[in-house]
Scaffold this motif. Sequence first.
Motif, mmCIF file in Angstrom:
data_model
loop_
_atom_site.group_PDB
_atom_site.id
_atom_site.type_symbol
_atom_site.label_atom_id
_atom_site.label_comp_id
_atom_site.label_asym_id
_atom_site.label_seq_id
_atom_site.Cartn_x
_atom_site.Cartn_y
_atom_site.Cartn_z
ATOM 1 N N ALA A 1 14.829 -6.080 11.995
ATOM 2 C CA ALA A 1 13.594 -6.006 11.221
ATOM 3 C C ALA A 1 13.929 -6.044 9.741
ATOM 4 O O ALA A 1 15.009 -5.620 9.319
ATOM 5 C CB ALA A 1 12.816 -4.742 11.554
ATOM 6 N N VAL A 2 12.968 -6.536 8.960
ATOM 7 C CA VAL A 2 13.087 -6.522 7.510
ATOM 8 C C VAL A 2 11.791 -5.980 6.933
ATOM 9 O O VAL A 2 10.707 -6.276 7.431
ATOM 10 C CB VAL A 2 13.397 -7.929 6.945
ATOM 11 C CG1 VAL A 2 12.284 -8.922 7.258
ATOM 12 C CG2 VAL A 2 13.660 -7.871 5.451
ATOM 13 N N THR A 3 11.897 -5.153 5.897
ATOM 14 C CA THR A 3 10.737 -4.583 5.218
ATOM 15 C C THR A 3 10.723 -5.037 3.769
ATOM 16 O O THR A 3 11.759 -5.012 3.091
ATOM 17 C CB THR A 3 10.754 -3.050 5.285
ATOM 18 O OG1 THR A 3 10.655 -2.632 6.650
ATOM 19 C CG2 THR A 3 9.588 -2.454 4.506
ATOM 20 N N CYS A 4 9.542 -5.453 3.312
ATOM 21 C CA CYS A 4 9.379 -5.892 1.934
ATOM 22 C C CYS A 4 7.953 -5.599 1.493
ATOM 23 O O CYS A 4 7.130 -5.127 2.289
ATOM 24 C CB CYS A 4 9.679 -7.385 1.806
ATOM 25 S SG CYS A 4 8.664 -8.426 2.889
ATOM 26 N N PHE A 5 7.641 -5.862 0.229
ATOM 27 C CA PHE A 5 6.281 -5.672 -0.251
ATOM 28 C C PHE A 5 5.330 -6.637 0.457
ATOM 29 O O PHE A 5 5.707 -7.759 0.829
ATOM 30 C CB PHE A 5 6.201 -5.889 -1.755
ATOM 31 C CG PHE A 5 6.669 -4.702 -2.566
ATOM 32 C CD1 PHE A 5 6.515 -3.406 -2.106
ATOM 33 C CD2 PHE A 5 7.257 -4.891 -3.802
ATOM 34 C CE1 PHE A 5 6.939 -2.321 -2.849
ATOM 35 C CE2 PHE A 5 7.681 -3.813 -4.566
ATOM 36 C CZ PHE A 5 7.516 -2.521 -4.087
ATOM 37 N N ALA A 6 4.088 -6.206 0.622
ATOM 38 C CA ALA A 6 3.103 -6.992 1.367
ATOM 39 C C ALA A 6 2.850 -8.352 0.752
ATOM 40 O O ALA A 6 2.495 -9.303 1.452
ATOM 41 C CB ALA A 6 1.784 -6.210 1.464
ATOM 42 N N ARG A 7 3.031 -8.486 -0.563
ATOM 43 C CA ARG A 7 2.728 -9.755 -1.220
ATOM 44 C C ARG A 7 3.749 -10.848 -0.920
ATOM 45 O O ARG A 7 3.511 -12.018 -1.222
ATOM 46 C CB ARG A 7 2.613 -9.566 -2.730
ATOM 47 C CG ARG A 7 3.891 -9.149 -3.435
ATOM 48 C CD ARG A 7 3.651 -9.060 -4.942
ATOM 49 N NE ARG A 7 4.833 -8.682 -5.693
ATOM 50 C CZ ARG A 7 5.160 -7.435 -5.992
ATOM 51 N NH1 ARG A 7 4.393 -6.433 -5.561
ATOM 52 N NH2 ARG A 7 6.245 -7.167 -6.688
ATOM 53 N N LEU A 8 4.894 -10.474 -0.326
ATOM 54 C CA LEU A 8 5.878 -11.476 0.074
ATOM 55 C C LEU A 8 5.487 -12.010 1.445
ATOM 56 O O LEU A 8 5.433 -11.254 2.419
ATOM 57 C CB LEU A 8 7.286 -10.891 0.084
ATOM 58 C CG LEU A 8 7.981 -10.846 -1.289
ATOM 59 C CD1 LEU A 8 7.353 -9.789 -2.184
ATOM 60 C CD2 LEU A 8 9.460 -10.581 -1.139
ATOM 61 N N ASP B 1 2.889 4.190 -1.068
ATOM 62 C CA ASP B 1 1.636 3.705 -0.494
ATOM 63 C C ASP B 1 1.984 2.835 0.710
ATOM 64 O O ASP B 1 2.548 1.748 0.569
ATOM 65 C CB ASP B 1 0.868 2.907 -1.545
ATOM 66 C CG ASP B 1 -0.411 2.295 -0.984
ATOM 67 O OD1 ASP B 1 -0.762 2.595 0.170
ATOM 68 O OD2 ASP B 1 -1.047 1.497 -1.701
ATOM 69 N N ALA B 2 1.638 3.311 1.904
ATOM 70 C CA ALA B 2 2.012 2.579 3.120
ATOM 71 C C ALA B 2 1.464 1.160 3.119
ATOM 72 O O ALA B 2 2.103 0.234 3.633
ATOM 73 C CB ALA B 2 1.521 3.343 4.351
ATOM 74 N N ASN B 3 0.278 0.959 2.533
ATOM 75 C CA ASN B 3 -0.324 -0.375 2.527
ATOM 76 C C ASN B 3 0.445 -1.375 1.668
ATOM 77 O O ASN B 3 0.200 -2.577 1.747
ATOM 78 C CB ASN B 3 -1.774 -0.291 2.037
ATOM 79 C CG ASN B 3 -2.691 0.369 3.049
ATOM 80 O OD1 ASN B 3 -2.548 0.152 4.251
ATOM 81 N ND2 ASN B 3 -3.608 1.188 2.577
ATOM 82 N N ALA B 4 1.344 -0.885 0.829
ATOM 83 C CA ALA B 4 2.096 -1.782 -0.050
ATOM 84 C C ALA B 4 3.225 -2.500 0.683
ATOM 85 O O ALA B 4 3.772 -3.468 0.160
ATOM 86 C CB ALA B 4 2.675 -0.996 -1.227
#
Length: 260
Positions: free
Chosen positions: A245-252, A227-230
């Motif tokens: 760049a860094v990628t993580c869950f949206a809640r972080l 899910d891209a929105n996650a």
Amino acid sequence: MTSGTEIARFNALNIPAVDTIEIIATELLAPEEQLDELFSCLSADERTRQARFLLPEIRRRFGVCRARLRHVLGKLLGMDASDIRFAYNAMGKPMLAASHRSQLQFNVSHSNDWALFAVSRSTPVGVDIEIPTARTKFLDLASQVLSKRELTSIEHLSAAEREMQVKLAWVAKESLLKALGVGLAAGMCSVELTLPLPPISTPLSIDSMLLERIDDDGSCRASSWIDANAWRVHQIDIHPQAHAAVTCFARLKRINVAKL
């Protein structure tokens, strides 16, 4: 010689908060006379891998990177660096071995003489750093990095601006693919971003076929892994010539950056 400031920063490292990603940036440099001591924590398989590199500077970068990673993880886990054990998923992404009984997750990227370690308490993370050389013409790689929709979104920009967007998309996509656990083998066009790229972005799309590549115990499908929105992709400022760049869950919500 390690400075007092570097020692203080290292000693201040702690397990990240639940909403936080810790980024540790380090130069892959050390005095020649200290290398043997630094490399003493490497495992037998790491020494074998290191020996395969023909160029001395590549051997040095690999060894310093792995040794510093071990020291960072050892500090966070309260262990000696040499006691850290790694496991790897089907795509080669490293993780802590199950014997550590730790939820700590991390990711590593290096370019030239710089490395980044991204650490989270319990959620997946991907990081990338690129220090381009004059030989790399990113605009020539645009069709390999960007989808047709992404190419269309930057066609009104100047050549220099398009070149910059390809560089930024490269590191952003690599960090996202590493967070997913599939890496570049999945192909950069399997994920799409909003371009021009903002400092913090939500992916436009993630190809559902990536589920076939993800090393999944069932949790990926259960947690809407594709899910891209996650997900959120954060550009980070590390070095004047670097893109990262860094990628993580949206809640972080918090990204801390330290240099060692």
